[in-house]
Design a protein around this motif. Structure first.
Motif, PDB file in Angstrom:
ATOM      1  N   UNK A   1       0.886  -1.170   0.000  1.00 19.65           N
ATOM      2  CA  UNK A   1       0.000   0.000   0.000  1.00 19.65           C
ATOM      3  C   UNK A   1       0.923   1.219   0.000  1.00 19.65           C
ATOM      4  N   UNK A   2       1.228   1.729  -1.177  1.00 16.52           N
ATOM      5  CA  UNK A   2       2.346   2.667  -1.282  1.00 16.52           C
ATOM      6  C   UNK A   2       1.966   4.128  -1.161  1.00 16.52           C
ATOM      7  N   UNK A   3       0.676   4.436  -1.102  1.00 17.87           N
ATOM      8  CA  UNK A   3       0.270   5.836  -1.044  1.00 17.87           C
ATOM      9  C   UNK A   3      -0.725   6.070   0.088  1.00 17.87           C
ATOM     10  N   UNK A   4      -0.639   7.236   0.700  1.00 14.97           N
ATOM     11  CA  UNK A   4      -1.506   7.562   1.828  1.00 14.97           C
ATOM     12  C   UNK A   4      -2.990   7.468   1.475  1.00 14.97           C
ATOM     13  N   UNK A   5      -3.458   8.006   0.343  1.00 21.48           N
ATOM     14  CA  UNK A   5      -4.891   7.897   0.040  1.00 21.48           C
ATOM     15  C   UNK A   5      -5.376   6.449  -0.052  1.00 21.48           C
ATOM     16  N   UNK A   6      -4.537   5.563  -0.584  1.00 28.03           N
ATOM     17  CA  UNK A   6      -4.919   4.151  -0.663  1.00 28.03           C
ATOM     18  C   UNK A   6      -4.986   3.542   0.727  1.00 28.03           C
ATOM     19  N   UNK A   7      -4.024   3.854   1.581  1.00 33.77           N
ATOM     20  CA  UNK A   7      -4.026   3.345   2.955  1.00 33.77           C
ATOM     21  C   UNK A   7      -5.283   3.799   3.689  1.00 33.77           C
ATOM     22  N   UNK A   8      -5.609   5.056   3.556  1.00 32.88           N
ATOM     23  CA  UNK A   8      -6.800   5.604   4.220  1.00 32.88           C
ATOM     24  C   UNK A   8      -8.073   4.931   3.719  1.00 32.88           C
ATOM     25  N   UNK A   9      -8.147   4.726   2.407  1.00 34.54           N
ATOM     26  CA  UNK A   9      -9.339   4.114   1.829  1.00 34.54           C
ATOM     27  C   UNK A   9      -9.489   2.668   2.260  1.00 34.54           C
ATOM     28  N   UNK A  10      -8.391   1.925   2.286  1.00 34.31           N
ATOM     29  CA  UNK A  10      -8.438   0.521   2.719  1.00 34.31           C
ATOM     30  C   UNK A  10      -8.856   0.435   4.179  1.00 34.31           C
TER      31      UNK A  10
ATOM     32  N   UNK B   1      14.927  -2.066  -3.334  1.00 32.07           N
ATOM     33  CA  UNK B   1      14.086  -0.958  -3.801  1.00 32.07           C
ATOM     34  C   UNK B   1      13.006  -0.646  -2.774  1.00 32.07           C
ATOM     35  N   UNK B   2      12.818   0.633  -2.486  1.00 34.32           N
ATOM     36  CA  UNK B   2      11.776   1.040  -1.537  1.00 34.32           C
ATOM     37  C   UNK B   2      10.422   1.022  -2.220  1.00 34.32           C
ATOM     38  N   UNK B   3       9.483   0.266  -1.618  1.00 30.96           N
ATOM     39  CA  UNK B   3       8.151   0.126  -2.186  1.00 30.96           C
ATOM     40  C   UNK B   3       7.118   0.985  -1.461  1.00 30.96           C
ATOM     41  N   UNK B   4       7.507   1.608  -0.366  1.00 34.86           N
ATOM     42  CA  UNK B   4       6.556   2.384   0.439  1.00 34.86           C
ATOM     43  C   UNK B   4       7.033   3.824   0.536  1.00 34.86           C
ATOM     44  N   UNK B   5       6.185   4.748   0.139  1.00 38.44           N
ATOM     45  CA  UNK B   5       6.510   6.162   0.272  1.00 38.44           C
ATOM     46  C   UNK B   5       6.659   6.500   1.749  1.00 38.44           C
ATOM     47  N   UNK B   6       7.610   7.370   2.065  1.00 40.64           N
ATOM     48  CA  UNK B   6       7.972   7.633   3.459  1.00 40.64           C
ATOM     49  C   UNK B   6       6.787   8.086   4.306  1.00 40.64           C
ATOM     50  N   UNK B   7       5.957   8.979   3.757  1.00 46.12           N
ATOM     51  CA  UNK B   7       4.840   9.493   4.549  1.00 46.12           C
ATOM     52  C   UNK B   7       3.769   8.433   4.792  1.00 46.12           C
ATOM     53  N   UNK B   8       3.813   7.376   3.979  1.00 39.40           N
ATOM     54  CA  UNK B   8       2.792   6.336   4.108  1.00 39.40           C
ATOM     55  C   UNK B   8       2.967   5.508   5.383  1.00 39.40           C
ATOM     56  N   UNK B   9       4.195   5.422   5.891  1.00 38.98           N
ATOM     57  CA  UNK B   9       4.405   4.605   7.093  1.00 38.98           C
ATOM     58  C   UNK B   9       3.621   5.173   8.281  1.00 38.98           C
ATOM     59  N   UNK B  10       3.498   6.466   8.372  1.00 36.99           N
ATOM     60  CA  UNK B  10       2.755   7.078   9.476  1.00 36.99           C
ATOM     61  C   UNK B  10       1.257   6.774   9.356  1.00 36.99           C
ATOM     62  N   UNK B  11       0.767   6.751   8.121  1.00 39.55           N
ATOM     63  CA  UNK B  11      -0.645   6.430   7.916  1.00 39.55           C
ATOM     64  C   UNK B  11      -0.928   4.974   8.275  1.00 39.55           C
ATOM     65  N   UNK B  12       0.020   4.089   7.977  1.00 38.30           N
ATOM     66  CA  UNK B  12      -0.148   2.680   8.348  1.00 38.30           C
ATOM     67  C   UNK B  12      -0.218   2.539   9.864  1.00 38.30           C
ATOM     68  N   UNK B  13       0.683   3.208  10.567  1.00 40.54           N
ATOM     69  CA  UNK B  13       0.709   3.126  12.031  1.00 40.54           C
ATOM     70  C   UNK B  13      -0.579   3.676  12.635  1.00 40.54           C
TER      71      UNK B  13
ATOM     72  N   UNK C   1      11.518   0.371  11.085  1.00 42.33           N
ATOM     73  CA  UNK C   1      10.841   1.548  10.546  1.00 42.33           C
ATOM     74  C   UNK C   1       9.600   1.871  11.373  1.00 42.33           C
ATOM     75  N   UNK C   2       8.821   0.848  11.705  1.00 42.00           N
ATOM     76  CA  UNK C   2       7.584   1.072  12.453  1.00 42.00           C
ATOM     77  C   UNK C   2       7.843   1.604  13.859  1.00 42.00           C
ATOM     78  N   UNK C   3       8.896   1.123  14.500  1.00 45.47           N
ATOM     79  CA  UNK C   3       9.137   1.477  15.901  1.00 45.47           C
ATOM     80  C   UNK C   3      10.170   2.578  16.089  1.00 45.47           C
ATOM     81  N   UNK C   4      10.977   2.835  15.066  1.00 44.87           N
ATOM     82  CA  UNK C   4      12.022   3.830  15.186  1.00 44.87           C
ATOM     83  C   UNK C   4      13.196   3.401  16.035  1.00 44.87           C
TER      84      UNK C   4
END
Length: 265
Positions: free
Chosen positions: A81-90, A114-126, A145-148
């Motif tokens: 789920x590489x984009x914030x709008x998709x994460x929010x919708x799911x 290769x990075x498959x997740x946009x950086x800002x998307x990790x915060x939306x996942x959390x 990444x999730x825990x820092x």
């Protein structure tokens, strides 16, 4: 009860080793009817990721609605789920349909780096997805990444597991494949830690292991298994898949999704 049904909400891997291709193969081998909602089309082979094409949010939502409103599901999982709008919708659709058996594989980096997740998307996942999860299945880099935090020992894994459950997930399986020694996975449900060990298998053919492992958990949850039962089956499934290599490709080749079924047969 009829046949168990599972939905994967993830990206397509043209090489067939990961993503929805790996999920659907795993569902089938475990006797579960698999369905998919594509979030992206990736151009991949065993050497690397050569392109990522995200689908419109509306297309993702409509796929989820079409499947659940007609066929229904007993479990669902997410992958890429590489984009914030998709994460929010799911997240909104999972809440809407009150999906209880929801597995999150926080796909962030491909085997080739290769990075498959946009950086800002990790915060939306959390914030939006983890509180809905029955099980979260990060590997060590993803857990970092999730825990820092930096994860170097089994004690570090336990601390990371506590933090991830603290985000709202009911349970977490942190895969220890990046540590030295045996492949140790730590399962934590907020109360109890369980360690699952398997001998380390030296091979470069490990593409799609995270997708396959989380798909096996999803399939077993769809059948009505407990989290611990589902994770135990998934551990055996992925161990078989890695050990009985197919030897395909010139890079990080796929695992063998048939291996577990052949062993059981």
């Amino acid at each position: 009860m009829g046949i168990a049904r599972a939905l994967t909400i993830a990206g397509s891997d043209s090489g067939g080793g990961a993503g929805i291709q790996a999920d659907l193969k795993t569902f089938t081998v475990l006797g579960v009817y698999g369905m998919s909602a594509l979030t992206a089309v990736t151009v991949q082979n065993t050497i690397g990721v050569h392109g990522i094409y995200n689908l419109p949010v509306e297309a993702v939502v409509q796929q989820i609605d079409a499947v659940i409103s007609d066929i229904g599901i007993d479990a669902a999982k997410t992958g890429m789920l590489s984009q914030v709008p998709i994460i929010m919708a799911v997240a909104e659709r999972i809440r809407h349909y009150q999906v209880e058996n929801f597995v999150i594989d926080p796909v962030m980096v491909a085997k080739g780096g290769a990075r498959l997740l946009e950086m800002e998307a990790q915060h939306a996942i959390i914030k939006h997805l983890l509180p809905l999860a029955k099980v979260v299945t990060p590997n060590l880099p993803e857990a970092e990444v999730l825990t820092g935090m930096s994860i170097r020992t089994v004690d570090d894994i336990r601390e990371a597991a506590k933090r991830i459950v603290g985000f709202g997930a009911k349970s977490v399986v942190i895969k220890g494949g990046h540590l030295e020694g045996d492949a140790i996975d730590i399962v934590y449900d907020g109360d109890t830690f369980v360690e699952l060990k398997a001998p380390r298998i030296m091979t470069q053919h490990t593409h799609g292991t995270g997708c396959t492992f989380s798909a096996a958990i999803t399939a077993e949850l769809a059948k009505g298994r407990s989290v611990q039962e589902a994770v135990t089956v998934a551990k055996e499934f992925i161990t078989c898949a890695i050990r009985d290599t197919l030897g395909l490709g010139h890079g990080h080749g796929p695992t063998n999704h048939w291996a577990y079924g052949k062993r059981q047969g």
